[in-house]
Design an enzyme around this catalytic site. Sequence first.
Site, PDB file in Angstrom:
ATOM      1  N   ARG A 122       0.859  -1.196   0.000  1.00  0.00           N
ATOM      2  CA  ARG A 122       0.000   0.000   0.000  1.00  0.00           C
ATOM      3  C   ARG A 122       0.891   1.239   0.000  1.00  0.00           C
ATOM      4  O   ARG A 122       0.925   1.999   0.971  1.00  0.00           O
ATOM      5  CB  ARG A 122      -0.936   0.016   1.230  1.00  0.00           C
ATOM      6  CG  ARG A 122      -1.801  -1.213   1.437  1.00  0.00           C
ATOM      7  CD  ARG A 122      -2.695  -1.617   0.324  1.00  0.00           C
ATOM      8  NE  ARG A 122      -3.977  -0.982   0.167  1.00  0.00           N
ATOM      9  CZ  ARG A 122      -5.080  -1.242   0.852  1.00  0.00           C
ATOM     10  NH1 ARG A 122      -5.053  -2.092   1.851  1.00  0.00           N
ATOM     11  NH2 ARG A 122      -6.220  -0.658   0.564  1.00  0.00           N
ATOM     12  N   GLN A 127      -0.916   3.054  -5.878  1.00  0.00           N
ATOM     13  CA  GLN A 127      -2.334   3.372  -5.662  1.00  0.00           C
ATOM     14  C   GLN A 127      -3.205   3.037  -6.875  1.00  0.00           C
ATOM     15  O   GLN A 127      -4.328   2.578  -6.736  1.00  0.00           O
ATOM     16  CB  GLN A 127      -2.503   4.840  -5.288  1.00  0.00           C
ATOM     17  CG  GLN A 127      -2.314   5.050  -3.793  1.00  0.00           C
ATOM     18  CD  GLN A 127      -2.454   6.492  -3.368  1.00  0.00           C
ATOM     19  OE1 GLN A 127      -2.752   7.351  -4.175  1.00  0.00           O
ATOM     20  NE2 GLN A 127      -2.246   6.746  -2.096  1.00  0.00           N
ATOM     21  N   ASP A 130      -4.286  -0.613  -6.940  1.00  0.00           N
ATOM     22  CA  ASP A 130      -4.769  -1.130  -5.667  1.00  0.00           C
ATOM     23  C   ASP A 130      -6.214  -1.625  -5.760  1.00  0.00           C
ATOM     24  O   ASP A 130      -7.170  -0.870  -5.594  1.00  0.00           O
ATOM     25  CB  ASP A 130      -4.638  -0.023  -4.615  1.00  0.00           C
ATOM     26  CG  ASP A 130      -4.794  -0.543  -3.211  1.00  0.00           C
ATOM     27  OD1 ASP A 130      -5.446  -1.592  -3.037  1.00  0.00           O
ATOM     28  OD2 ASP A 130      -4.273   0.096  -2.283  1.00  0.00           O
ATOM     29  N   SER A 133      -8.502  -1.283  -2.716  1.00  0.00           N
ATOM     30  CA  SER A 133      -9.102   0.050  -2.580  1.00  0.00           C
ATOM     31  C   SER A 133     -10.254   0.236  -3.561  1.00  0.00           C
ATOM     32  O   SER A 133     -11.324   0.708  -3.182  1.00  0.00           O
ATOM     33  CB  SER A 133      -8.055   1.143  -2.819  1.00  0.00           C
ATOM     34  OG  SER A 133      -7.150   1.180  -1.756  1.00  0.00           O
ATOM     35  N   TYR A 226      -1.804  -0.255   8.392  1.00  0.00           N
ATOM     36  CA  TYR A 226      -2.968  -1.007   8.856  1.00  0.00           C
ATOM     37  C   TYR A 226      -3.124  -0.894  10.367  1.00  0.00           C
ATOM     38  O   TYR A 226      -2.210  -0.469  11.076  1.00  0.00           O
ATOM     39  CB  TYR A 226      -2.815  -2.488   8.496  1.00  0.00           C
ATOM     40  CG  TYR A 226      -2.954  -2.768   7.023  1.00  0.00           C
ATOM     41  CD1 TYR A 226      -4.188  -2.687   6.404  1.00  0.00           C
ATOM     42  CD2 TYR A 226      -1.861  -3.123   6.258  1.00  0.00           C
ATOM     43  CE1 TYR A 226      -4.330  -2.960   5.053  1.00  0.00           C
ATOM     44  CE2 TYR A 226      -1.990  -3.406   4.903  1.00  0.00           C
ATOM     45  CZ  TYR A 226      -3.232  -3.315   4.314  1.00  0.00           C
ATOM     46  OH  TYR A 226      -3.373  -3.581   2.978  1.00  0.00           O
TER      47      TYR A 226
HETATM   48  P1  NAD Z   1      -8.829  -2.698   6.078  1.00  0.00           P
HETATM   49  O1  NAD Z   1      -9.882  -3.155   5.129  1.00  0.00           O
HETATM   50  O2  NAD Z   1      -7.716  -3.604   6.389  1.00  0.00           O
HETATM   51  O3  NAD Z   1      -9.546  -2.322   7.459  1.00  0.00           O
HETATM   52  C1  NAD Z   1     -10.660  -1.467   7.497  1.00  0.00           C
HETATM   53  C2  NAD Z   1     -10.524  -0.518   8.649  1.00  0.00           C
HETATM   54  O4  NAD Z   1     -10.799  -1.207   9.879  1.00  0.00           O
HETATM   55  C3  NAD Z   1      -9.149   0.116   8.795  1.00  0.00           C
HETATM   56  O5  NAD Z   1      -9.280   1.505   8.679  1.00  0.00           O
HETATM   57  C4  NAD Z   1      -8.721  -0.316  10.193  1.00  0.00           C
HETATM   58  O6  NAD Z   1      -7.962   0.691  10.833  1.00  0.00           O
HETATM   59  C5  NAD Z   1     -10.038  -0.544  10.868  1.00  0.00           C
HETATM   60  N1  NAD Z   1     -10.001  -1.361  12.094  1.00  0.00           N
HETATM   61  C6  NAD Z   1      -9.294  -2.476  12.349  1.00  0.00           C
HETATM   62  N2  NAD Z   1      -9.541  -2.924  13.618  1.00  0.00           N
HETATM   63  C7  NAD Z   1     -10.456  -2.073  14.151  1.00  0.00           C
HETATM   64  C8  NAD Z   1     -11.113  -1.998  15.405  1.00  0.00           C
HETATM   65  N3  NAD Z   1     -10.891  -2.900  16.372  1.00  0.00           N
HETATM   66  N4  NAD Z   1     -11.988  -0.975  15.615  1.00  0.00           N
HETATM   67  C9  NAD Z   1     -12.203  -0.071  14.645  1.00  0.00           C
HETATM   68  N5  NAD Z   1     -11.621  -0.073  13.447  1.00  0.00           N
HETATM   69  C10 NAD Z   1     -10.746  -1.065  13.194  1.00  0.00           C
HETATM   70  O7  NAD Z   1      -8.237  -1.309   5.644  1.00  0.00           O
HETATM   71  P2  NAD Z   1      -8.130  -0.586   4.228  1.00  0.00           P
HETATM   72  O8  NAD Z   1      -9.375   0.128   3.960  1.00  0.00           O
HETATM   73  O9  NAD Z   1      -7.709  -1.583   3.229  1.00  0.00           O
HETATM   74  O10 NAD Z   1      -6.997   0.500   4.473  1.00  0.00           O
HETATM   75  C11 NAD Z   1      -6.057   0.389   5.512  1.00  0.00           C
HETATM   76  C12 NAD Z   1      -5.039   1.493   5.442  1.00  0.00           C
HETATM   77  O11 NAD Z   1      -4.307   1.484   4.228  1.00  0.00           O
HETATM   78  C13 NAD Z   1      -5.595   2.871   5.563  1.00  0.00           C
HETATM   79  O12 NAD Z   1      -4.694   3.616   6.332  1.00  0.00           O
HETATM   80  C14 NAD Z   1      -5.568   3.422   4.191  1.00  0.00           C
HETATM   81  O13 NAD Z   1      -5.514   4.831   4.165  1.00  0.00           O
HETATM   82  C15 NAD Z   1      -4.288   2.819   3.704  1.00  0.00           C
HETATM   83  N6  NAD Z   1      -4.267   2.718   2.255  1.00  0.00           N
HETATM   84  C16 NAD Z   1      -3.134   3.146   1.585  1.00  0.00           C
HETATM   85  C17 NAD Z   1      -3.112   3.072   0.197  1.00  0.00           C
HETATM   86  C18 NAD Z   1      -1.913   3.469  -0.573  1.00  0.00           C
HETATM   87  O14 NAD Z   1      -1.170   4.342  -0.184  1.00  0.00           O
HETATM   88  N7  NAD Z   1      -1.661   2.832  -1.724  1.00  0.00           N
HETATM   89  C19 NAD Z   1      -4.183   2.584  -0.500  1.00  0.00           C
HETATM   90  C20 NAD Z   1      -5.312   2.175   0.225  1.00  0.00           C
HETATM   91  C21 NAD Z   1      -5.321   2.241   1.605  1.00  0.00           C
END
Ligand code: NAD
Length: 375
Positions: A122, A127, A130, A133, A226
């Site tokens: 990530r 991006q 991804d 996403s 994460y």
């Molecule tokens: P994910 O699907 O793994 O998880 C969904 C959300 O659940 C996350 O925001 C996580 O913090 C939250 N979570 C986990 N345990 C929890 C709890 N006990 N209570 C409440 N919330 C909880 O996550 P995702 O949507 O795939 O994205 C994760 C991270 O990756 C984010 O920071 C996102 O900004 C980042 N990201 C970066 C890129 C990139 O730079 N290429 C692209 C996509 C996402």
Amino acid sequence: MPLTLALARERAEGECRTALVPETAKKFSALGARLRMEQSAGAQSHFLDTDYAEVDFAPGLPEAYASADLILRVTPPSLDEVAAMPEGAVLIGLLKPFESRERLAALNARKITAFALELLPRISRAQSMDALSSQGACSGYQCGLIAAARCTKFFPMLTTAAGTIRPARVLVIGAGVAGLQAIATCKRLGAMVEAYDVRAAAKEQIESLGAKFVDTGVSADGSGGYARELTAEEKAAQAERLTKAIAAADVVISTAAIPGKRAPVIITRDMVGRMKYGAIIVDMAAESGGNCELTQPGEHVIANDVNIHGPLNLPSRMPTHASELYAKNLYNFLSPWIKDGELRIDWDDEVVAGTVLCRDGATVHTAVRQILGDA
Ligand code: NAD
């Protein structure tokens, strides 16, 4: 011989997406690739064979895969589908890398080089590739729509001749890509939205969408952007504050996930017991076990007059746009390595190295090997 890129119809139950859309077919063809596709493979996403001008069609999957160098998929292949792949072919898709040792063994036995897009680093540069996403955005949007359609209340405030209706209260738990899209969708529909996440960065993102951040005092950033699993004390602190927010909500949308692990159980049976009669939970984490103790994957259950929905494969409910985004992710991942109709992969590239699951008959991804062994 130029690179032959192949696509078969997705056969997993309920899967309507496709990994090649007319726009990306045209772009792969412009890079010199030959395209071979099973007849009607795009039909479930509403792309007709006649929309794919550059493609040769095959009557079935075995014929489509027969001379493939590179196979595009949405879902992991069945063992029969792996058997139809030419030895040494390259495969890319959402391959559920932690799910099946048997599938990994079959891929390795045929010396398939497999890229699992769930493993994509990530990082900023990746991006545009991804798929978690792009598909997460579809899922979050669908959660907002399911909630609005099932809610017994209006989402927006409504001033009518008969009196004023207060807006519905929505709580979104987990504000990653899907959760943020659920927040944005519910806000557009006029609901009052609160949201919660354990990552520190989420507060600002939630507030930038006009929702209120629920502060439980628990912060649990893990590696790679994460969240990490909570300790027992953190879980107790989270539960204490969230119980009130859950009890006040008309709709709870939960999307919390920890990569490679069962989804955290955040909404307990007791919390459901304190919710408003007629309230709704849309548990997007149903696929990986559910954020609510009472969620049944793929089912709608009612407990204490609370409707708990555990929908599966949400992107497939909007296959046209989900496929367009997914197919572009694949093109963005692969196109730098296709030159003059040949596939020349730089194995030292950070994105390639992070995403490769199997190569030369062995499972090469460290985290997958740790969990599933060498397969
Ligand atoms: P994910 O699907 O793994 O998880 C969904 C959300 O659940 C996350 O925001 C996580 O913090 C939250 N979570 C986990 N345990 C929890 C709890 N006990 N209570 C409440 N919330 C909880 O996550 P995702 O949507 O795939 O994205 C994760 C991270 O990756 C984010 O920071 C996102 O900004 C980042 N990201 C970066 C890129 C990139 O730079 N290429 C692209 C996509 C996402």
